[in-house]
Design a protein around this motif. Structure first.
Motif, PDB file in Angstrom:
ATOM      1  N   ARG A 194       0.771  -1.186   0.069  1.00  0.00           N
ATOM      2  CA  ARG A 194      -0.004  -0.038   0.003  1.00  0.00           C
ATOM      3  C   ARG A 194       0.778   1.266  -0.160  1.00  0.00           C
ATOM      4  O   ARG A 194       0.381   2.165  -0.659  1.00  0.00           O
ATOM      5  CB  ARG A 194      -1.014  -0.089   1.088  1.00  0.00           C
ATOM      6  N   ALA A 195       1.887   1.460   0.930  1.00  0.00           N
ATOM      7  CA  ALA A 195       2.870   2.301   0.862  1.00  0.00           C
ATOM      8  C   ALA A 195       3.498   2.704  -0.458  1.00  0.00           C
ATOM      9  O   ALA A 195       3.547   3.683  -0.845  1.00  0.00           O
ATOM     10  CB  ALA A 195       3.850   2.115   2.079  1.00  0.00           C
ATOM     11  N   PHE A 196       3.986   1.500  -1.188  1.00  0.00           N
ATOM     12  CA  PHE A 196       4.545   1.867  -2.281  1.00  0.00           C
ATOM     13  C   PHE A 196       3.518   2.426  -3.345  1.00  0.00           C
ATOM     14  O   PHE A 196       3.917   3.098  -4.270  1.00  0.00           O
ATOM     15  CB  PHE A 196       5.318   0.571  -2.766  1.00  0.00           C
ATOM     16  N   SER A 197       2.398   1.678  -3.543  1.00  0.00           N
ATOM     17  CA  SER A 197       1.311   2.099  -4.238  1.00  0.00           C
ATOM     18  C   SER A 197       1.050   3.529  -4.132  1.00  0.00           C
ATOM     19  O   SER A 197       0.432   4.122  -5.055  1.00  0.00           O
ATOM     20  CB  SER A 197       0.115   1.345  -4.265  1.00  0.00           C
ATOM     21  N   HIS A 198       1.020   4.002  -3.113  1.00  0.00           N
ATOM     22  CA  HIS A 198       0.791   5.650  -2.678  1.00  0.00           C
ATOM     23  C   HIS A 198       2.104   6.386  -2.912  1.00  0.00           C
ATOM     24  O   HIS A 198       1.993   7.525  -2.626  1.00  0.00           O
ATOM     25  CB  HIS A 198       0.282   5.720  -1.444  1.00  0.00           C
ATOM     26  N   GLY A 199       3.212   5.883  -3.376  1.00  0.00           N
ATOM     27  CA  GLY A 199       4.369   6.869  -3.844  1.00  0.00           C
ATOM     28  C   GLY A 199       5.473   6.750  -3.030  1.00  0.00           C
ATOM     29  O   GLY A 199       6.339   7.475  -3.397  1.00  0.00           O
ATOM     30  N   LEU A 200       5.348   6.040  -1.973  1.00  0.00           N
ATOM     31  CA  LEU A 200       6.889   6.268  -1.100  1.00  0.00           C
ATOM     32  C   LEU A 200       8.073   5.360  -1.815  1.00  0.00           C
ATOM     33  O   LEU A 200       7.699   4.220  -2.367  1.00  0.00           O
ATOM     34  CB  LEU A 200       6.212   5.437   0.167  1.00  0.00           C
ATOM     35  N   PRO A 201       9.009   5.903  -1.913  1.00  0.00           N
ATOM     36  CA  PRO A 201      10.202   5.460  -2.601  1.00  0.00           C
ATOM     37  C   PRO A 201      10.853   4.492  -1.736  1.00  0.00           C
ATOM     38  O   PRO A 201      11.383   3.289  -2.374  1.00  0.00           O
ATOM     39  CB  PRO A 201      11.082   6.467  -2.737  1.00  0.00           C
ATOM     40  N   LYS A 202      10.773   4.632  -0.510  1.00  0.00           N
ATOM     41  CA  LYS A 202      11.494   3.552   0.304  1.00  0.00           C
ATOM     42  C   LYS A 202      10.757   3.442   1.837  1.00  0.00           C
ATOM     43  O   LYS A 202      10.380   4.402   2.166  1.00  0.00           O
ATOM     44  CB  LYS A 202      12.971   3.748   0.324  1.00  0.00           C
ATOM     45  N   VAL A 203      11.024   2.208   2.423  1.00  0.00           N
ATOM     46  CA  VAL A 203      10.385   2.029   3.834  1.00  0.00           C
ATOM     47  C   VAL A 203      11.615   1.603   4.608  1.00  0.00           C
ATOM     48  O   VAL A 203      12.338   0.483   4.012  1.00  0.00           O
ATOM     49  CB  VAL A 203       9.165   1.342   3.943  1.00  0.00           C
ATOM     50  N   ILE A 204      11.858   1.789   5.698  1.00  0.00           N
ATOM     51  CA  ILE A 204      12.798   1.256   6.664  1.00  0.00           C
ATOM     52  C   ILE A 204      12.270   0.612   7.764  1.00  0.00           C
ATOM     53  O   ILE A 204      11.220   0.889   8.050  1.00  0.00           O
ATOM     54  CB  ILE A 204      13.949   2.171   6.827  1.00  0.00           C
ATOM     55  N   ALA A 205      13.089  -0.051   8.274  1.00  0.00           N
ATOM     56  CA  ALA A 205      12.634  -0.801   9.572  1.00  0.00           C
ATOM     57  C   ALA A 205      14.105  -0.914  10.654  1.00  0.00           C
ATOM     58  O   ALA A 205      15.349  -1.151   9.859  1.00  0.00           O
ATOM     59  CB  ALA A 205      12.347  -2.374   9.259  1.00  0.00           C
ATOM     60  N   VAL A 206      13.979  -0.755  11.822  1.00  0.00           N
ATOM     61  CA  VAL A 206      15.046  -0.828  12.558  1.00  0.00           C
ATOM     62  C   VAL A 206      14.646  -2.003  13.719  1.00  0.00           C
ATOM     63  O   VAL A 206      13.381  -1.892  14.236  1.00  0.00           O
ATOM     64  CB  VAL A 206      15.432   0.593  13.169  1.00  0.00           C
ATOM     65  N   THR A 207      15.757  -2.521  13.896  1.00  0.00           N
ATOM     66  CA  THR A 207      15.419  -3.636  15.143  1.00  0.00           C
ATOM     67  C   THR A 207      16.692  -3.747  16.077  1.00  0.00           C
ATOM     68  O   THR A 207      17.883  -3.412  15.584  1.00  0.00           O
ATOM     69  CB  THR A 207      15.776  -5.089  14.221  1.00  0.00           C
ATOM     70  N   ASP A 208      16.281  -4.038  17.216  1.00  0.00           N
ATOM     71  CA  ASP A 208      17.524  -4.224  18.264  1.00  0.00           C
ATOM     72  C   ASP A 208      18.341  -5.233  17.699  1.00  0.00           C
ATOM     73  O   ASP A 208      17.983  -6.150  17.033  1.00  0.00           O
ATOM     74  CB  ASP A 208      16.760  -4.678  19.710  1.00  0.00           C
TER      75      ASP A 208
END
Length: 176
Positions: free
Chosen positions: A125-139
């Motif tokens: 959904r995020a990419f279909s709305h135009g976000l170029p990238k998404v990150i995740a941070v983990t311990d």
């Protein structure tokens, strides 16, 4: 905020009647131990209600914080977020804000693929709305969330202190 569905799940806005579930979820050290620089557990229903109000306030066409439930039966499973990530103190804030995806689920729901399924539908959904990238941070010790990141096709970019004032493993997925 929109309700989003997948094959097995329904992601919806948090409601006040979710407070007892949230208190149960976030009063558990095994759930909270990897969240944030200084993890703490929730202690009261009032804290749960205040947290639900904060979650509902993240109401944007792309960003949000969703309650994860089963699609049939509505069993509460956990939390999924997609929102701008806070930078560590002293990090330059010029340029576009990075957007993170994150999740935490009730231990009764662990090991069933729910985190991967919920995150996958939100990433699409995020990419279909135009976000170029998404990150995740983990311990660095959170191997379960790192495994979810890998199942989502997120690239491991190494260790970073750019977010949350603590060292984290950084994962990224770009829109194709």
């Amino acid at each position: 905020m929109r309700v989003i569905t997948s094959d097995r799940l329904l992601l919806r806005p948090w409601r006040d009647d979710d407070a007892d579930f949230l208190l149960d979820l976030e009063s558990r050290w095994e759930v909270m131990r990897f969240l944030g620089a200084h993890p703490t557990t929730m202690r009261t229903r009032e804290e749960a209600l205040a947290s639900i109000a904060r979650r509902r306030a993240v109401d944007d066409p792309i960003h949000g914080i969703w309650m994860i439930t089963t699609a049939t039966g509505g069993q509460r499973i956990g939390n999924l977020l997609l929102k701008p990530i806070p930078l560590s103190a002293g990090e330059p804030s010029d340029g576009p804000k990075d957007v993170e995806i994150g999740w935490h689920l009730h231990p009764d729901a662990w090991g069933r693929g729910y985190a991967t399924e919920a995150a996958s539908v939100i990433l699409d959904r995020a990419f279909s709305h135009g976000l170029p990238k998404v990150i995740a941070v983990t311990d660095p010790e959170n191997s379960a969330s790192q495994a979810v990141c890998r199942r989502l096709g997120m690239a491991h970019l190494g260790r970073t202190t750019r977010y949350y004032d603590t060292p984290n493993d950084l994962f990224e997925k770009r829109r194709r």
